[in-house]
Motif scaffolding. Structure first.
Motif, PDB file in Angstrom:
ATOM      1  N   ILE A  50       0.836  -1.206   0.000  1.00 26.03           N
ATOM      2  CA  ILE A  50       0.000   0.000   0.000  1.00 26.03           C
ATOM      3  C   ILE A  50       0.871   1.256   0.000  1.00 26.03           C
ATOM      4  O   ILE A  50       0.640   2.203  -0.755  1.00 26.03           O
ATOM      5  N   VAL A  51       1.892   1.272   0.855  1.00 27.14           N
ATOM      6  CA  VAL A  51       2.791   2.428   0.909  1.00 27.14           C
ATOM      7  C   VAL A  51       3.481   2.625  -0.439  1.00 27.14           C
ATOM      8  O   VAL A  51       3.589   3.752  -0.945  1.00 27.14           O
ATOM      9  N   SER A  52       3.939   1.538  -1.057  1.00 26.78           N
ATOM     10  CA  SER A  52       4.636   1.644  -2.339  1.00 26.78           C
ATOM     11  C   SER A  52       3.732   2.183  -3.436  1.00 26.78           C
ATOM     12  O   SER A  52       4.134   3.044  -4.227  1.00 26.78           O
ATOM     13  N   VAL A  53       2.505   1.682  -3.490  1.00 24.41           N
ATOM     14  CA  VAL A  53       1.571   2.122  -4.528  1.00 24.41           C
ATOM     15  C   VAL A  53       1.248   3.606  -4.370  1.00 24.41           C
ATOM     16  O   VAL A  53       1.217   4.369  -5.351  1.00 24.41           O
ATOM     17  N   LEU A  54       1.026   4.055  -3.142  1.00 23.64           N
ATOM     18  CA  LEU A  54       0.665   5.450  -2.901  1.00 23.64           C
ATOM     19  C   LEU A  54       1.795   6.413  -3.256  1.00 23.64           C
ATOM     20  O   LEU A  54       1.546   7.551  -3.671  1.00 23.64           O
ATOM     21  N   LEU A  55       3.042   5.983  -3.109  1.00 22.41           N
ATOM     22  CA  LEU A  55       4.176   6.871  -3.358  1.00 22.41           C
ATOM     23  C   LEU A  55       4.752   6.748  -4.763  1.00 22.41           C
ATOM     24  O   LEU A  55       5.524   7.603  -5.194  1.00 22.41           O
ATOM     25  N   PHE A  56       4.392   5.689  -5.487  1.00 23.19           N
ATOM     26  CA  PHE A  56       4.980   5.463  -6.806  1.00 23.19           C
ATOM     27  C   PHE A  56       4.632   6.585  -7.794  1.00 23.19           C
ATOM     28  O   PHE A  56       5.490   7.106  -8.507  1.00 23.19           O
ATOM     29  N   TRP A 102      15.511  16.864  -1.644  1.00 26.09           N
ATOM     30  CA  TRP A 102      15.084  16.256  -0.382  1.00 26.09           C
ATOM     31  C   TRP A 102      13.615  15.813  -0.431  1.00 26.09           C
ATOM     32  O   TRP A 102      13.232  14.842   0.227  1.00 26.09           O
ATOM     33  N   LEU A 103      12.811  16.531  -1.204  1.00 22.88           N
ATOM     34  CA  LEU A 103      11.416  16.100  -1.378  1.00 22.88           C
ATOM     35  C   LEU A 103      11.355  14.736  -2.056  1.00 22.88           C
ATOM     36  O   LEU A 103      10.623  13.831  -1.617  1.00 22.88           O
ATOM     37  N   LEU A 104      12.126  14.594  -3.148  1.00 24.31           N
ATOM     38  CA  LEU A 104      12.130  13.303  -3.850  1.00 24.31           C
ATOM     39  C   LEU A 104      12.647  12.191  -2.955  1.00 24.31           C
ATOM     40  O   LEU A 104      12.086  11.086  -2.911  1.00 24.31           O
ATOM     41  N   ILE A 105      13.737  12.477  -2.248  1.00 21.16           N
ATOM     42  CA  ILE A 105      14.307  11.455  -1.359  1.00 21.16           C
ATOM     43  C   ILE A 105      13.310  11.098  -0.262  1.00 21.16           C
ATOM     44  O   ILE A 105      13.130   9.927   0.091  1.00 21.16           O
ATOM     45  N   GLY A 106      12.622  12.107   0.270  1.00 18.91           N
ATOM     46  CA  GLY A 106      11.636  11.846   1.320  1.00 18.91           C
ATOM     47  C   GLY A 106      10.489  10.978   0.849  1.00 18.91           C
ATOM     48  O   GLY A 106       9.956  10.148   1.600  1.00 18.91           O
ATOM     49  N   LEU A 107      10.075  11.154  -0.423  1.00 15.33           N
ATOM     50  CA  LEU A 107       9.000  10.330  -0.981  1.00 15.33           C
ATOM     51  C   LEU A 107       9.468   8.914  -1.293  1.00 15.33           C
ATOM     52  O   LEU A 107       8.713   7.943  -1.129  1.00 15.33           O
ATOM     53  N   ALA A 108      10.712   8.782  -1.786  1.00 17.58           N
ATOM     54  CA  ALA A 108      11.198   7.478  -2.232  1.00 17.58           C
ATOM     55  C   ALA A 108      11.741   6.623  -1.093  1.00 17.58           C
ATOM     56  O   ALA A 108      11.665   5.386  -1.152  1.00 17.58           O
ATOM     57  N   LEU A 109      12.281   7.266  -0.055  1.00 19.39           N
ATOM     58  CA  LEU A 109      12.953   6.507   0.997  1.00 19.39           C
ATOM     59  C   LEU A 109      12.063   5.484   1.694  1.00 19.39           C
ATOM     60  O   LEU A 109      12.503   4.355   1.948  1.00 19.39           O
ATOM     61  N   PRO A 110      10.789   5.795   2.022  1.00 26.64           N
ATOM     62  CA  PRO A 110       9.947   4.773   2.646  1.00 26.64           C
ATOM     63  C   PRO A 110       9.777   3.528   1.787  1.00 26.64           C
ATOM     64  O   PRO A 110       9.595   2.427   2.299  1.00 26.64           O
ATOM     65  N   VAL A 111       9.839   3.723   0.448  1.00 22.89           N
ATOM     66  CA  VAL A 111       9.649   2.579  -0.456  1.00 22.89           C
ATOM     67  C   VAL A 111      10.942   1.788  -0.614  1.00 22.89           C
ATOM     68  O   VAL A 111      10.977   0.574  -0.385  1.00 22.89           O
ATOM     69  N   ALA A 142      13.416   2.533  -9.104  1.00 24.59           N
ATOM     70  CA  ALA A 142      13.587   1.862  -7.816  1.00 24.59           C
ATOM     71  C   ALA A 142      12.246   1.644  -7.127  1.00 24.59           C
ATOM     72  O   ALA A 142      11.950   0.554  -6.623  1.00 24.59           O
ATOM     73  N   VAL A 143      11.401   2.691  -7.133  1.00 23.96           N
ATOM     74  CA  VAL A 143      10.098   2.587  -6.464  1.00 23.96           C
ATOM     75  C   VAL A 143       9.168   1.645  -7.227  1.00 23.96           C
ATOM     76  O   VAL A 143       8.463   0.829  -6.638  1.00 23.96           O
ATOM     77  N   GLY A 144       9.167   1.726  -8.560  1.00 26.54           N
ATOM     78  CA  GLY A 144       8.310   0.852  -9.356  1.00 26.54           C
ATOM     79  C   GLY A 144       8.691  -0.606  -9.229  1.00 26.54           C
ATOM     80  O   GLY A 144       7.829  -1.483  -9.113  1.00 26.54           O
ATOM     81  N   LEU A 145       9.983  -0.868  -9.246  1.00 29.48           N
ATOM     82  CA  LEU A 145      10.441  -2.246  -9.094  1.00 29.48           C
ATOM     83  C   LEU A 145       9.991  -2.814  -7.759  1.00 29.48           C
ATOM     84  O   LEU A 145       9.505  -3.945  -7.676  1.00 29.48           O
ATOM     85  N   THR A 146      10.133  -2.027  -6.696  1.00 25.72           N
ATOM     86  CA  THR A 146       9.683  -2.470  -5.374  1.00 25.72           C
ATOM     87  C   THR A 146       8.196  -2.768  -5.375  1.00 25.72           C
ATOM     88  O   THR A 146       7.751  -3.801  -4.856  1.00 25.72           O
ATOM     89  N   THR A 147       7.412  -1.897  -5.972  1.00 27.53           N
ATOM     90  CA  THR A 147       5.953  -2.052  -5.977  1.00 27.53           C
ATOM     91  C   THR A 147       5.519  -3.307  -6.719  1.00 27.53           C
ATOM     92  O   THR A 147       4.699  -4.092  -6.223  1.00 27.53           O
ATOM     93  N   PHE A 148       6.081  -3.525  -7.914  1.00 31.51           N
ATOM     94  CA  PHE A 148       5.663  -4.666  -8.717  1.00 31.51           C
ATOM     95  C   PHE A 148       6.029  -5.993  -8.054  1.00 31.51           C
ATOM     96  O   PHE A 148       5.228  -6.934  -8.029  1.00 31.51           O
ATOM     97  N   VAL A 149       7.231  -6.069  -7.528  1.00 31.40           N
ATOM     98  CA  VAL A 149       7.653  -7.329  -6.918  1.00 31.40           C
ATOM     99  C   VAL A 149       6.882  -7.597  -5.623  1.00 31.40           C
ATOM    100  O   VAL A 149       6.526  -8.736  -5.321  1.00 31.40           O
ATOM    101  N   LEU A 150       6.595  -6.541  -4.855  1.00 34.01           N
ATOM    102  CA  LEU A 150       5.784  -6.719  -3.644  1.00 34.01           C
ATOM    103  C   LEU A 150       4.397  -7.255  -3.987  1.00 34.01           C
ATOM    104  O   LEU A 150       3.854  -8.095  -3.255  1.00 34.01           O
ATOM    105  N   ALA A 151       3.822  -6.787  -5.099  1.00 33.35           N
ATOM    106  CA  ALA A 151       2.502  -7.271  -5.511  1.00 33.35           C
ATOM    107  C   ALA A 151       2.540  -8.767  -5.769  1.00 33.35           C
ATOM    108  O   ALA A 151       1.644  -9.509  -5.352  1.00 33.35           O
TER     109      ALA A 151
END
Length: 769
Positions: free
Chosen positions: A105-111, A134-143, A213-222
């Motif tokens: 859920i976190v990955s999808v919302l931030l992707f 820093w905005l981009l890093i802040g959005l991507a880091l949780p994922v 990086a974020v998309g790869l995390t999201t797809f594999v988590l799914a």
């Protein structure tokens, strides 16, 4: 417990050890543990990822502690299972699915915001503002940090063991893309503020790949979440089977007193009492009492069995009325119910090769990609001398090789097929179903509740000359008004339907467990029950009724005799009605080129009558639950690929043993959990529909996998020679994923009804068998 031996000693003495294995996250993990155990001398191991169990057959000289140490050295946890316990069926499966869901859920919302901002800040530098990095890093880091942590942890654990998996490549791809993006944002893009335009996407310098990086995390988590859900469903079958066991038992002591003790303390030879509504705690022999026993959970019989002195009963069945004193002959793991648990667990040990394909290939693919990335970096440093260009080419190799499309290949096809299947009354539960359907040539159907309605219905009434049908029904319905027996319920329902409410009141009601019931209705003594009840009381059936009774019973009907004032006045015929869709479904299976078999615990006459009515080619009748699984194995030994359709607890071993298990959704949870396909529509035409849908889904998955691997093989050399910068590689990877998704979405148009209406038998699917 009276035994003082340790679990290890018991396991070694039996030359069979069961281990619980913790820490497995995918099929590759179970394969790795299995390989490690099988390398030991004198050891044959089979590891079940769905149940978290390792079943090991070892020689007398193999210490169980050595097996545990081997699993621990492979990077997983292990404990020895006591021989008198029931498999817990992967107790942590629910927690794992919930954890993956939160990360997904976190990955999808931030992707979406990460992808939009990454491209915008690359091609439109004028849109940047102070601190945009820093905005981009802040959005991507949780994922890339928290959500992707399972991949990083598994990759690190594999590296410590000198092993690699898809987790290794996923983790490296995420970390490499993130590291390069941070470098580009703080060092390269600041130098490119004078330039703007989409043409910057074609350059190696200054590209941001956080969306990769974020998309790869999201797809594999799914994909992992979908696997965790399938694992949870597979394991729950064993929990449901275990729940059938009685928790407590009333033991009859030698002095006649009674004592309630936990069921696991019951011993062979002890006698125990089962009251009405109670569950029989162990297999045994009735030594006192008479009762009707609901054996549907174990035999599939819709009509309760009569149990009196000398009768054999099995654990897990329920006493409907009357009380029984039973002498235990099999307890604990020796009971028929425990055997069913073992059969389901063993049959589930196999894993579909389509599920393990990516993990098997990754054993060669991942190390090869890592070596190629290092060689690419080294070659560019030697040839060009530019550190940035060398890193760009090496990163492009890692990014283009990231198995994004590979992670989507199976789960997206399954998700689309599941959605389409739900509209058709079909639920695809796991990978094994897809793999098995292409080879299935024989369909085995349970009778009760699958081919038939699963409940008794009145179908005929015969009367002596001076009595009318409505009078016989009125008297029988009045007596059965006070009985909860399934046959009584059918008679009562038929009487109300024809005569209306209310039925006459009955007084002086008496029940004869397993035989019938009687009482006074309108001043007359009325008796309703089996022919044996009348014979014991010296009441004979008239010749015409006796002849009719034999004809009905020969055709598979259940007969009930009605008497008034010590005279037989009528005969009722009841049967479990065949489902209206059964005949059409069998005809469709035959058009698909499949053979059909009716497998049931019912008697031969009833089974053959039903088979003749619906057109089934072969009948196997009078079989117990473990015999059903044995019959399936016998059919398989003859070279047949067998699909089993069932709905009851008694069908669970056969469903799990079959090449393809298909459970009727109106059936028990245990049958549903043990099967590969769930048929939620109460229409047997869903059986041939499910086979065609599963084959189409399998074909789609194979096409997806072929594309995903082919794409990697073709694109990696282009990245290595510098023809693809990392951003273009990321875009190509996204396009590959888009192809996989769009190919899977074609399953939404699947329509077996139109094929059937056109008179076709899906030849493109049949010829693939």
């Amino acid at each position: 417990m009276t035994s003082t031996s340790t679990p290890v000693e018991n396991a070694v003495a039996e030359r069979q050890v069961e281990l619980t294995v913790s820490g497995m996250t995918c099929a590759a993990c179970s394969s790795r543990v299995e390989r490690k155990l099988n390398k030991l001398d004198g050891v044959q191991a089979s590891v079940n990822f769905a149940t978290g169990r390792a079943r090991v057959r070892a020689g007398q000289d193999v210490d169980a502690h050595v097996l545990v140490d081997t699993v621990v050295q492979a990077g997983y946890g292990a404990d020895i299972v006591r021989p008198d316990t029931t498999p817990p069926a992967h107790l942590n499966a629910d927690d794992r699915a919930q954890r993956l869901w939160r990360r997904l859920i976190v990955s999808v919302l931030l992707f979406v915001p990460v992808a939009d901002l990454s491209v915008t800040f690359t091609v439109l530098p004028g849109w940047r503002f102070p601190g945009w990095q820093w905005l981009l890093i802040g959005l991507a880091l949780p994922v890339v940090g928290w959500a992707a942590w399972p991949f990083h942890r598994a990759a690190f654990a594999g590296a410590r063991r000198g092993a690699s998996s898809m987790d290794t490549l996923v983790s490296l791809g995420i970390l490499a893309a993130t590291t390069w993006s941070v470098y580009a944002m703080f060092f390269q893009l600041n130098e490119a503020t004078e330039e703007s335009g989409w043409w910057l996407l074609l350059r190696s310098e200054g590209a941001i790949y956080l969306e990769v990086a974020v998309g790869l995390t999201t797809f594999v988590l799914a994909g992992r979440y979908f696997e965790a859900k399938a694992q949870r469903r597979a394991g729950s079958a064993l929990r449901e089977l275990a729940a059938l066991r009685a928790k407590d038992v009333t033991v009859v002591l030698e002095d006649g007193s009674q004592q309630s003790v936990p069921a696991e303390l019951l011993r062979v030879g002890q006698r125990f009492l089962v009251r009405p509504g109670g569950t029989i705690a162990a297999d045994g022999r009735v030594v006192e009492g008479r009762a009707a026993v609901d054996t549907s959970a174990m035999t599939g019989e819709s009509v309760p069995a009569e149990a009196d002195e000398g009768a054999e009963v099995v654990g897990g069945t329920v006493v409907l009325n009357g009380s029984l004193v039973i002498e235990a002959t099999k307890v604990g793991r020796d009971t028929q119910l425990a055997e069913m648990v073992r059969l389901v667990e063993e049959a589930q040990n196999g894993e579909a090769s389509v599920q393990r394909l990516a993990d098997r290939i990754s054993g060669y693919f991942v190390p090869a990609v890592l070596v190629l990335a290092v060689l690419t970096l080294t070659a560019w440093l030697l040839v060009d001398g530019s550190v940035e260009r060398s890193i760009s080419a090496a990163l492009a190799v890692l990014v283009i090789a990231c198995p994004c499309a590979l992670g989507l290949a199976t789960p997206t096809a399954l998700m689309v097929a599941s959605g389409r299947g739900a509209r058709l009354g079909i639920f695809i539960k796991g990978y094994q179903a897809l793999e098995s359907t292409r080879n299935v040539d024989t369909v085995v159907l349970d009778k009760t509740g699958t081919v038939t309605e699963g409940r008794m219905s009145l179908v005929d009434v015969a009367c002596v000359d001076d009595f009318e049908r409505h009078e016989v029904l009125r008297l029988a319905g009045a007596v059965e008004e006070s009985s909860e027996h399934p046959v009584a319920s059918a008679i009562r329902a038929a009487s109300r339907a024809e005569l209306g409410d209310p039925l006459p009141r009955v007084s002086s009601f008496e029940s004869e467990p397993g035989l019938g019931a009687g009482g006074v209705v309108d001043g007359h003594q009325v008796l309703v029950g089996r022919a044996r009840l009348f014979t014991e009381r010296g009441l004979l059936l008239p010749d015409d009724l006796q002849r009719r009774r034999r004809e009905w019973e020969a055709s598979g009907r259940t007969t009930v005799v009605v008497g008034r004032d010590r005279r037989v006045i009528g005969l009722l015929a009841l049967t479990d009605l065949v489902k209206p869709s059964a005949q059409g479904a069998i005809a469709e299976l035959h058009r698909l080129g499949l053979s059909t078999v009716l497998l049931t615990g019912d008697n031969e006459a009833t089974a053959r009558a039903v088979a003749a009515q619906i057109g089934v080619q072969r009948v196997i009748a009078g079989v117990l639950p473990d015999d059903k699984a044995r019959e399936v194995r016998r059919l398989q030994s003859e070279g047949n690929a067998v699909a089993v359709v069932g709905d009851g607890v008694n069908d669970a071993p056969a469903l799990a043993t079959a090449d393809l298990g298909m459970a009727i959704g109106a059936g028990t949870d245990i049958a549903i959990d043990a099967a590969d396909l769930i048929l939620v529509r109460d229409d047997l035409t869903v059986v041939p529909d499910s086979i065609t849908l599963a084959r189409a889904t399998l074909r789609t998955i194979r096409g997806n996998l072929l594309w995903a691997f082919g794409y990697n093989v073709a694109a990696i050399p282009l990245a290595a020679v510098g023809l693809l910068n990392p951003l273009i590689a990321g875009a190509a990877m996204a396009l590959s994923s888009l192809f996989v998704v769009s190919n899977s979405m074609r399953l939404r148009r699947f329509s077996p009804d139109s094929r059937r209406a056109a008179g076709k038998s899906t030849p493109d699917l049949v010829t693939a068998r």
